[in-house]
Design a protein around this motif. Structure first.
Motif, mmCIF file in Angstrom:
data_model
loop_
_atom_site.group_PDB
_atom_site.id
_atom_site.type_symbol
_atom_site.label_atom_id
_atom_site.label_comp_id
_atom_site.label_asym_id
_atom_site.label_seq_id
_atom_site.Cartn_x
_atom_site.Cartn_y
_atom_site.Cartn_z
ATOM 1 N N SER A 2 0.744 -1.182 -0.183
ATOM 2 C CA SER A 2 0.130 0.144 0.045
ATOM 3 C C SER A 2 0.863 1.366 0.074
ATOM 4 C CB SER A 2 -1.048 0.058 1.283
ATOM 5 O OG SER A 2 -0.022 -0.061 2.293
ATOM 6 N N ASN A 3 2.168 0.918 0.348
ATOM 7 C CA ASN A 3 2.966 2.136 0.511
ATOM 8 C C ASN A 3 2.755 3.085 1.582
ATOM 9 O OD1 ASN A 3 4.714 2.084 -2.020
ATOM 10 N ND2 ASN A 3 2.875 2.919 -3.143
ATOM 11 N N LEU A 4 2.272 2.474 2.553
ATOM 12 C CA LEU A 4 1.844 3.164 3.951
ATOM 13 C C LEU A 4 3.008 3.242 4.680
ATOM 14 C CD1 LEU A 4 -1.926 2.194 4.480
ATOM 15 C CD2 LEU A 4 -1.171 4.715 3.969
ATOM 16 N N ASN A 5 3.321 4.329 5.509
ATOM 17 C CA ASN A 5 4.001 4.229 6.403
ATOM 18 C C ASN A 5 3.465 4.164 7.725
ATOM 19 O OD1 ASN A 5 5.846 5.165 8.509
ATOM 20 N ND2 ASN A 5 6.709 6.896 7.615
ATOM 21 N N PRO A 6 3.830 2.759 8.457
ATOM 22 C CA PRO A 6 3.113 2.299 9.500
ATOM 23 C C PRO A 6 3.107 3.300 11.005
ATOM 24 C CG PRO A 6 4.756 1.017 9.178
ATOM 25 C CD PRO A 6 4.733 1.895 8.100
ATOM 26 N N SER A 7 3.898 4.166 10.851
ATOM 27 C CA SER A 7 4.108 4.993 11.998
ATOM 28 C C SER A 7 3.210 6.134 12.023
ATOM 29 C CB SER A 7 5.862 5.490 12.175
ATOM 30 O OG SER A 7 6.250 6.247 11.088
ATOM 31 N N TYR A 8 2.636 6.405 10.784
ATOM 32 C CA TYR A 8 1.557 7.463 10.817
ATOM 33 C C TYR A 8 0.272 6.992 11.418
ATOM 34 C CZ TYR A 8 4.847 10.556 8.344
ATOM 35 O OH TYR A 8 5.929 11.378 7.891
ATOM 36 N N ARG A 9 -0.102 7.356 12.478
ATOM 37 C CA ARG A 9 -1.284 6.781 13.181
ATOM 38 C C ARG A 9 -2.286 7.761 13.811
ATOM 39 N NH1 ARG A 9 0.056 1.617 12.439
ATOM 40 N NH2 ARG A 9 -2.000 1.182 12.767
ATOM 41 N N PHE A 10 -3.246 7.594 13.958
ATOM 42 C CA PHE A 10 -4.342 8.380 14.851
ATOM 43 C C PHE A 10 -3.682 8.482 16.015
ATOM 44 C CE2 PHE A 10 -7.417 7.726 11.381
ATOM 45 C CZ PHE A 10 -7.619 8.816 11.260
ATOM 46 N N GLU A 11 -3.202 7.478 16.610
ATOM 47 C CA GLU A 11 -2.772 7.496 17.983
ATOM 48 C C GLU A 11 -1.436 8.737 18.488
ATOM 49 O OE1 GLU A 11 -2.624 3.951 16.681
ATOM 50 O OE2 GLU A 11 -4.674 4.281 17.034
ATOM 51 N N ASN A 12 -0.723 8.643 17.223
ATOM 52 C CA ASN A 12 0.076 9.714 17.502
ATOM 53 C C ASN A 12 -0.171 10.944 16.606
ATOM 54 O OD1 ASN A 12 0.815 8.843 15.002
ATOM 55 N ND2 ASN A 12 2.820 7.696 15.792
ATOM 56 N N PHE A 13 -1.336 11.356 16.474
ATOM 57 C CA PHE A 13 -1.621 12.676 15.815
ATOM 58 C C PHE A 13 -2.480 13.289 16.805
ATOM 59 C CE2 PHE A 13 -4.405 15.474 13.375
ATOM 60 C CZ PHE A 13 -3.587 15.727 12.190
ATOM 61 N N ILE A 14 -1.724 14.334 17.130
ATOM 62 C CA ILE A 14 -2.371 15.046 18.404
ATOM 63 C C ILE A 14 -3.199 15.999 17.797
ATOM 64 C CG2 ILE A 14 -1.628 16.660 20.037
ATOM 65 C CD1 ILE A 14 0.947 15.096 20.061
ATOM 66 N N ILE A 179 5.395 18.808 21.634
ATOM 67 C CA ILE A 179 6.741 18.966 22.173
ATOM 68 C C ILE A 179 6.611 17.844 23.436
ATOM 69 C CG2 ILE A 179 8.348 20.075 23.038
ATOM 70 C CD1 ILE A 179 7.014 22.611 22.036
ATOM 71 N N GLN A 180 5.815 17.950 24.199
ATOM 72 C CA GLN A 180 5.645 16.940 25.309
ATOM 73 C C GLN A 180 5.791 15.660 24.650
ATOM 74 O OE1 GLN A 180 2.504 18.892 27.061
ATOM 75 N NE2 GLN A 180 3.743 19.959 28.702
ATOM 76 N N THR A 181 4.724 15.200 24.001
ATOM 77 C CA THR A 181 4.769 13.826 23.481
ATOM 78 C C THR A 181 6.017 13.348 22.736
ATOM 79 O OG1 THR A 181 2.507 14.223 22.786
ATOM 80 C CG2 THR A 181 3.102 12.387 22.056
ATOM 81 N N LYS A 182 6.546 14.352 22.040
ATOM 82 C CA LYS A 182 7.935 13.889 21.438
ATOM 83 C C LYS A 182 8.839 13.608 22.455
ATOM 84 C CE LYS A 182 6.297 14.793 17.081
ATOM 85 N NZ LYS A 182 6.070 13.726 16.311
ATOM 86 N N MET A 183 9.109 14.285 23.376
ATOM 87 C CA MET A 183 9.977 14.231 24.451
ATOM 88 C C MET A 183 9.826 12.845 25.282
ATOM 89 S SD MET A 183 11.620 17.039 24.661
ATOM 90 C CE MET A 183 12.031 18.804 24.097
ATOM 91 N N GLN A 184 8.569 12.871 25.409
ATOM 92 C CA GLN A 184 8.203 11.478 26.315
ATOM 93 C C GLN A 184 8.669 10.356 25.663
ATOM 94 O OE1 GLN A 184 4.054 11.808 27.205
ATOM 95 N NE2 GLN A 184 4.688 13.036 28.955
ATOM 96 N N ALA A 185 8.373 10.337 24.364
ATOM 97 C CA ALA A 185 8.738 9.259 23.434
ATOM 98 C C ALA A 185 10.283 8.915 23.554
ATOM 99 C CB ALA A 185 8.108 9.520 22.040
#
Ligand code: ADP
Ligand code: MG
Length: 343
Positions: A2-14, A179-185
Motif C-alpha cells: 500500500s506504500n503506507l508508512n506504519p508510523s503515521y497513526r491516529f494514536e500519535n496524531f495530536i 513537544i511533550q509527546t515527542k520528548m516523552q517518546a
C-alpha cells in the motif's frame, strides 16, 4: 503493497483546534471507507501541518480493521511518473486497472497535477470509476480547491462533492502537546519552562517544531549538559531561521527600556512604578505592531502576563498618543529607532 508508512497513526496524531474537524472527518472515513458522504475527502493546508500524517493514519486504520482492503497511498508526483512510464512502455491499461481495483485511493499533494493535462485526464477517469463503485478517495492539497488554478474545472468540481477540511497552523496548546509527546517518546526530561519557550518561539509548522525538538534532544544527549532555558535559546538561535531576522520582542524591550532609561528586566517584573509601567506598555505596543507574536505570546515575554494586559497596554498607548504631544513625539522617535532594523 500500500506504500503506507506504519508510523503515521491516529494514536500519535495530536488533536487540537487547528486540526479537529479534519481529524474527526478522517476518523469517520477510516471507520467506513466509501460509505460516508465524505467522498472524496480532501485536506488542504500549508507545508508541515499534518496532511500526509493524517491521510496515512486513515489508511493504516482501515488496514488494521480489515487487512483484506486494498489501499494505495501515492504522491501525485509519483502517480504522474508512473503514468508517463506506462505510456512509454505501452501498458497504460495495467496502470489504470491497478488503480481501479483499490478500495481506498489516497492521492497526496494534488496541486502537483497542475498543468499536467494528460495525468489529470487519467485521474479523472479513475476518480469517476472509484466514486461510482463506492470506493473511497482521499486527497490532499496545499490550497483550497477553489484556488487550485491549473487544474481542470471538472476535476475541481468533483473534489467538492465530498468533504473538504483545512489544517491550520498549530495553536499554542497543540504545540505544547506535540513537544511533550515527542520528548516523552524519547524519554528525555526537559523543564516545562523550556518546552513553553519552544512552543512560543516555533509557531509556524509542525515539521519545524519536530526539527527543533530533535535538535534539542540530540544536543542534550550528546553533550550530557542539562537542558535549561539559556542553553535552549542558544541552540534555537542556530536552527530557527527567522528568530533574529526581524525585530523581535527582546530587541524592542532593549530599545524601549534604553529610551526610557529603565532596566529591561523591570519590563518583565511586577513593578507598578509609573515610568516603568509606561515603558512596559510602550514595549508591548511595539511588540504587537512589529512582530507576528500573538497577544498571548507577547504577554508571556513580559513576565507571563495575560493577553488582556497586552490589549489594555495597546489601548493606553493609543490614548496617550491622541492626548499627549510629548508622548507622541517619543513614540515617533522610537519608531525611527526600531525601523532602522526592519529595513
Ligand atoms: P504535510 O503533509 O502537511 O506537509 P506532514 O504530515 O508531513 O505535513 O507533517 C509534518 C510532520 O509533523 C510529520 O512528522 C508529522 O508526523 C508531524 N505532525 C503533523 N501534525 C501532527 C499532529 N497533529 N500530531 C503529531 N505530529 C504531527
Ligand atoms: Mg505532505
Amino acid at each position: 503493497n500500500s506504500n503506507l508508512n506504519p508510523s503515521y497513526r491516529f494514536e500519535n496524531f495530536i488533536e487540537g483546534d487547528c486540526n479537529r474537524l479534519a481529524r474527526s472527518a478522517g476518523y469517520a472515513v477510516a471507520q467506513k471507507p466509501g460509505i460516508t458522504s465524505f467522498n472524496p475527502l480532501m485536506f488542504y493546508g500549508g507545508v508541515g501541518l499534518g496532511k500526509t500524517h493524517l491521510v496515512q493514519a486513515i489508511g493504516n486504520e482501515v488496514i488494521s480493521a480489515d487487512n483484506s482492503k486494498k489501499i494505495i497511498y501515492v504522491a501525485s508526483e509519483k502517480f504522474t511518473n508512473q503514468f508517463i512510464e506506462a505510456l512509454k512502455n505501452n501498458n497504460l491499461q495495467d496502470f489504470i486497472n491497478y488503480y481501479k481495483e483499490v478500495d481506498v485511493l489516497i492521492l497526496d499533494d494534488v496541486q502537483f497535477l497542475k498543468e499536467k493535462e494528460k495525468t489529470q485526464e487519467i485521474f479523472f477517469h479513475i476518480f469517476n470509476h472509484l466514486h461510482q463503485s463506492g470506493k473511497q478517495i482521499i486527497m490532499t492539497s496545499d490550497c483550497a480547491p477553489k484556488d487550485l488554478k491549473g487544474l481542470q474545472e471538472r476535476l475541481v468540481s468533483r473534489f467538492k462533492w465530498g468533504l473538504t477540511a483545512d489544517l491550520q497552523a498549530p495553536d499554542f496548546e497543540t504545540r505544547m502537546a506535540i513537544i511533550q509527546t515527542k520528548m516523552q517518546a524519547d524519554g528525555i526530561d526537559i523543564p516545562e519552562q523550556v518546552i513553553e519557550y519552544i512552543a512560543y518561539t516555533v509557531d509556524t509548522n509542525i515539521r519545524e517544531l519536530e526539527g527543533v525538538v530533535i535538535s534539542l534532544i540530540a544536543h542534550a544527549s550528546l553533550t550530557k549538559k542539562e537542558m535549561d532555558l539559556e542553553l535552549a535559546k542558544q541552540i534555537l538561535k542556530n536552527i530557527v531561521t527567522d528568530i533574529d531576522s526581524e525585530v523581535g520582542i527582546d530587541y524592542i524591550q532593549k530599545t524601549v527600556s534604553d529610551y526610557f532609561n529603565v532596566a529591561q528586566d523591570d519590563l518583565k517584573a511586577k513593578t507598578r512604578k509609573k515610568e516603568i509601567v509606561i515603558a512596559r506598555q510602550v514595549a508591548m505596543y511595539f511588540s504587537k505592531d512589529y512582530t507576528n507574536h500573538s497577544l498571548k505570546s507577547i504577554g508571556y515575554h513580559f513576565g507571563g502576563r495575560d493577553h488582556s494586559t497586552v490589549i489594555h497596554a495597546v489601548q493606553s498607548v493609543n490614548d496617550m498618543i491622541d492626548t499627549n504631544s510629548k508622548f507622541r513625539f517619543s513614540i515617533d522617535e522610537l519608531k525611527k529607532k526600531l525601523k532602522i532594523r526592519t529595513a
